[in-house]
Design a protein around this motif. Structure first.
Motif, PDB file in Angstrom:
ATOM      1  N   GLY A  49      14.173   9.486   1.382  1.00 30.18           N
ATOM      2  CA  GLY A  49      15.521   9.741   1.729  1.00 30.18           C
ATOM      3  C   GLY A  49      15.949   8.978   2.664  1.00 30.18           C
ATOM      4  N   GLN A  50      15.419   7.895   3.238  1.00 28.66           N
ATOM      5  CA  GLN A  50      15.898   6.856   4.131  1.00 28.66           C
ATOM      6  C   GLN A  50      15.494   5.523   3.713  1.00 28.66           C
ATOM      7  N   PRO A  51      16.239   4.399   3.818  1.00 27.17           N
ATOM      8  CA  PRO A  51      15.746   3.227   3.770  1.00 27.17           C
ATOM      9  C   PRO A  51      14.561   2.646   4.566  1.00 27.17           C
ATOM     10  N   VAL A  52      13.834   2.004   3.686  1.00 28.73           N
ATOM     11  CA  VAL A  52      12.636   1.346   4.598  1.00 28.73           C
ATOM     12  C   VAL A  52      12.785   0.023   4.900  1.00 28.73           C
ATOM     13  N   PHE A  53      13.596  -0.828   4.262  1.00 34.47           N
ATOM     14  CA  PHE A  53      13.647  -2.245   4.544  1.00 34.47           C
ATOM     15  C   PHE A  53      15.180  -2.515   4.997  1.00 34.47           C
ATOM     16  N   ASP A  54      15.474  -3.497   5.773  1.00 32.62           N
ATOM     17  CA  ASP A  54      17.005  -3.828   6.109  1.00 32.62           C
ATOM     18  C   ASP A  54      16.876  -5.186   5.798  1.00 32.62           C
ATOM     19  N   GLN A  55      17.645  -5.652   4.976  1.00 36.47           N
ATOM     20  CA  GLN A  55      18.113  -7.056   4.620  1.00 36.47           C
ATOM     21  C   GLN A  55      18.954  -7.919   5.429  1.00 36.47           C
ATOM     22  N   ILE A  56      18.734  -8.741   6.068  1.00 34.92           N
ATOM     23  CA  ILE A  56      19.666  -9.602   6.778  1.00 34.92           C
ATOM     24  C   ILE A  56      19.427 -10.979   6.511  1.00 34.92           C
ATOM     25  N   GLY A  57      20.418 -11.508   5.835  1.00 38.78           N
ATOM     26  CA  GLY A  57      20.501 -13.018   5.086  1.00 38.78           C
ATOM     27  C   GLY A  57      19.455 -12.827   4.167  1.00 38.78           C
ATOM     28  N   LYS A  58      18.414 -13.724   4.181  1.00 38.14           N
ATOM     29  CA  LYS A  58      17.471 -13.888   3.223  1.00 38.14           C
ATOM     30  C   LYS A  58      16.084 -13.013   3.682  1.00 38.14           C
ATOM     31  N   LYS A  59      16.171 -12.691   4.784  1.00 40.97           N
ATOM     32  CA  LYS A  59      14.916 -11.960   5.464  1.00 40.97           C
ATOM     33  C   LYS A  59      14.990 -10.332   5.384  1.00 40.97           C
ATOM     34  N   ILE A  60      13.792  -9.684   5.132  1.00 40.55           N
ATOM     35  CA  ILE A  60      13.800  -8.379   5.345  1.00 40.55           C
ATOM     36  C   ILE A  60      12.958  -8.022   6.434  1.00 40.55           C
ATOM     37  N   TYR A  61      13.414  -6.716   7.012  1.00 40.83           N
ATOM     38  CA  TYR A  61      12.725  -6.089   8.287  1.00 40.83           C
ATOM     39  C   TYR A  61      12.681  -4.756   7.929  1.00 40.83           C
ATOM     40  N   LEU A  62      11.601  -4.059   8.730  1.00 36.58           N
ATOM     41  CA  LEU A  62      11.215  -2.650   8.415  1.00 36.58           C
ATOM     42  C   LEU A  62      12.207  -1.845   9.274  1.00 36.58           C
ATOM     43  N   THR A  63      12.733  -0.747   8.867  1.00 35.09           N
ATOM     44  CA  THR A  63      13.440   0.164   9.549  1.00 35.09           C
ATOM     45  C   THR A  63      12.541   1.026  10.261  1.00 35.09           C
ATOM     46  N   PRO A  64      12.938   1.929  11.161  1.00 36.31           N
ATOM     47  CA  PRO A  64      12.267   2.845  11.720  1.00 36.31           C
ATOM     48  C   PRO A  64      11.536   3.833  10.800  1.00 36.31           C
ATOM     49  N   ALA A  65      12.100   4.202   9.653  1.00 31.28           N
ATOM     50  CA  ALA A  65      11.255   4.898   8.544  1.00 31.28           C
ATOM     51  C   ALA A  65      10.328   3.961   7.950  1.00 31.28           C
ATOM     52  N   GLY A  66      10.734   2.695   7.732  1.00 26.88           N
ATOM     53  CA  GLY A  66       9.670   1.783   6.957  1.00 26.88           C
ATOM     54  C   GLY A  66       8.200   1.467   8.045  1.00 26.88           C
ATOM     55  N   GLU A  67       8.640   1.534   9.241  1.00 27.31           N
ATOM     56  CA  GLU A  67       7.516   1.501  10.256  1.00 27.31           C
ATOM     57  C   GLU A  67       6.566   2.528  10.063  1.00 27.31           C
ATOM     58  N   ALA A  68       7.165   3.910  10.228  1.00 29.29           N
ATOM     59  CA  ALA A  68       6.357   4.969   9.840  1.00 29.29           C
ATOM     60  C   ALA A  68       5.614   5.252   8.636  1.00 29.29           C
ATOM     61  N   LEU A  69       6.216   4.436   7.576  1.00 33.47           N
ATOM     62  CA  LEU A  69       5.576   4.544   6.280  1.00 33.47           C
ATOM     63  C   LEU A  69       4.698   3.476   6.148  1.00 33.47           C
ATOM     64  N   MET A  70       4.708   2.476   6.725  1.00 36.07           N
ATOM     65  CA  MET A  70       3.780   1.712   6.907  1.00 36.07           C
ATOM     66  C   MET A  70       2.488   1.855   7.426  1.00 36.07           C
ATOM     67  N   SER A  71       2.412   2.589   8.602  1.00 35.44           N
ATOM     68  CA  SER A  71       1.085   3.308   9.378  1.00 35.44           C
ATOM     69  C   SER A  71       0.789   4.265   8.524  1.00 35.44           C
ATOM     70  N   ALA A  72       1.562   5.173   7.648  1.00 38.20           N
ATOM     71  CA  ALA A  72       1.033   6.097   6.751  1.00 38.20           C
ATOM     72  C   ALA A  72       0.173   5.421   5.522  1.00 38.20           C
ATOM     73  N   SER A  73       0.776   4.192   5.009  1.00 37.26           N
ATOM     74  CA  SER A  73       0.346   3.594   3.929  1.00 37.26           C
ATOM     75  C   SER A  73      -1.138   3.080   4.374  1.00 37.26           C
ATOM     76  N   GLN A  74      -1.161   2.395   5.455  1.00 36.94           N
ATOM     77  CA  GLN A  74      -2.611   1.679   5.908  1.00 36.94           C
ATOM     78  C   GLN A  74      -3.614   2.897   5.907  1.00 36.94           C
ATOM     79  N   ASP A  75      -3.266   3.914   6.646  1.00 37.33           N
ATOM     80  CA  ASP A  75      -4.172   5.006   6.798  1.00 37.33           C
ATOM     81  C   ASP A  75      -4.667   5.629   5.473  1.00 37.33           C
ATOM     82  N   ILE A  76      -3.865   5.838   4.499  1.00 33.06           N
ATOM     83  CA  ILE A  76      -4.054   6.372   3.202  1.00 33.06           C
ATOM     84  C   ILE A  76      -4.805   5.226   2.507  1.00 33.06           C
ATOM     85  N   LEU A  77      -4.546   4.002   2.386  1.00 25.59           N
ATOM     86  CA  LEU A  77      -5.393   2.885   1.626  1.00 25.59           C
ATOM     87  C   LEU A  77      -6.797   2.805   2.113  1.00 25.59           C
ATOM     88  N   ASP A  78      -6.694   2.946   3.864  1.00 22.09           N
ATOM     89  CA  ASP A  78      -8.047   2.741   4.324  1.00 22.09           C
ATOM     90  C   ASP A  78      -8.790   4.005   4.021  1.00 22.09           C
TER      91      ASP A  78
END
Length: 321
Positions: A49-78
């Motif tokens: 229900g929230q964007p996980v990436f911001d795109q600025i020019g040609k680069k992408i950046y994690l949003t706060p929701a994306g950072e939380a999702l990245m931590s959870a993804s690593q926990d799940i895959l590990d």
């Protein structure tokens, strides 16, 4: 779509994109197309229900929701990887993966130790990343590997650092350097000697600068390089002296390309460390390799130190481990 309906495939794709900060590079890793990855990441973002990436020019950046999702993804895959290895261990099988990242300085002995470990554990898949300190710390911050081999643990990161072997630093020069024949050289004698240094941020350079600062000696930097091989070649050409790990110079001492200077305070006593984030649950394979390092690496270094003492002649065997 609620988050509970997100798929493992989507988490894996998001994790790859977040690690590379690039859809194109993540697509190469996963052997998929960037548009296919984009669709899966969009579906995962819709579930959150929230964007996980911001795109600025040609680069992408994690949003706060994306950072939380990245931590959870690593926990799940590990956790899934650990589960696979735990299940294999219950069946009496030697399976699993080991992702190791090491400083380029340690490439002179870590690949051999890793090869010996794999020879004893045929079912283990391994990967070895070799890089400089800055790159390894970036990978450590992202928890990309199981273990990291470093000569100086990062003081600014919350990590566990387990020493497994000695890593003394020595002063090198060309064999015909005027100081090679001298004994017990005071560090102040090196004040006007050109130094060939590793790049800024290197653990070897940090230790070198700290030592000479304690002795009120400002180093006269002539050149700096990002690899031990380049430093050794320049020293062998006679353009200056250098401080490097003793583990990197056995061949050059044996052939007479380089010689050791008997400088007071050297060898600098340091250690090799196996490093991983606090709270990280090591897989059975990673734990087994760590135990193998504790049991094998000291004997490996003892043999190397004796070879250095014999080939050099400028250093007494009792001054090395």
């Amino acid at each position: 779509m609620p988050i509970r309906y997100a798929t493992l495939h989507q988490f894996k794709i998001f994790d790859a994109v977040a690690r590379h900060m690039s859809f194109a590079r993540a697509a190469e890793e996963l052997h998929l197309t960037p548009p296919a990855l984009s669709i899966q990441v969009k579906q995962l973002a819709d579930a959150i229900g929230q964007p996980v990436f911001d795109q600025i020019g040609k680069k992408i950046y994690l949003t706060p929701a994306g950072e939380a999702l990245m931590s959870a993804s690593q926990d799940i895959l590990d956790r899934l990887e650990r589960l696979a290895q735990e299940l294999a261990a219950l069946q009496g099988l030697e399976k699993g993966r080991l992702k190791l990242a090491t400083l380029s300085t340690a490439k002179y002995f870590i690949p051999r130790l890793l090869g010996d470990f794999c020879a004893k554990h045929h079912g283990v898949e391994t990967s070895l990343f070799v890089g400089n300190r800055g790159i390894l710390l970036e990978r450590l911050a992202r928890n990309q590997d199981d273990l990291y081999i470093l000569g100086q643990p990062p003081a600014h990161m919350n990590v566990i650092a387990e020493p497994f072997s000695d890593n003394p630093l020595v002063v090198l020069a060309r064999p015909d350097h005027p100081l090679v024949s001298e004994k017990n050289i005071d560090p102040s004698r090196l004040r006007d000697v050109p130094f060939i240094l590793r790049e800024p941020g290197s653990g070897t350079r940090l230790a070198t600068e700290e030592f000479f600062e304690r002795h009120s000696v400002a180093l006269k930097t002539r050149m700096e390089f990002g690899s031990n091989e380049a430093v050794k070649q320049v020293v062998a050409s006679g353009l200056g002296v250098a401080v490097l790990s003793a583990s990197t110079i056995g061949a050059e001492l044996a052939t007479g390309e380089l010689a050791l200077l008997d400088v007071q305070g050297f060898p600098l006593e340091r250690k090799w460390y196996a490093v991983y984030p606090v709270g990280k649950q090591l897989t059975p394979v990673a734990r087994a390799f760590l135990e193998y390092l504790f049991a094998t690496a000291p004997a490996h270094w003892l043999a190397l130190s004796r070879a250095l003492a014999v080939s050099s002649g400028s250093i007494c065997p009792t001054t090395l481990p």
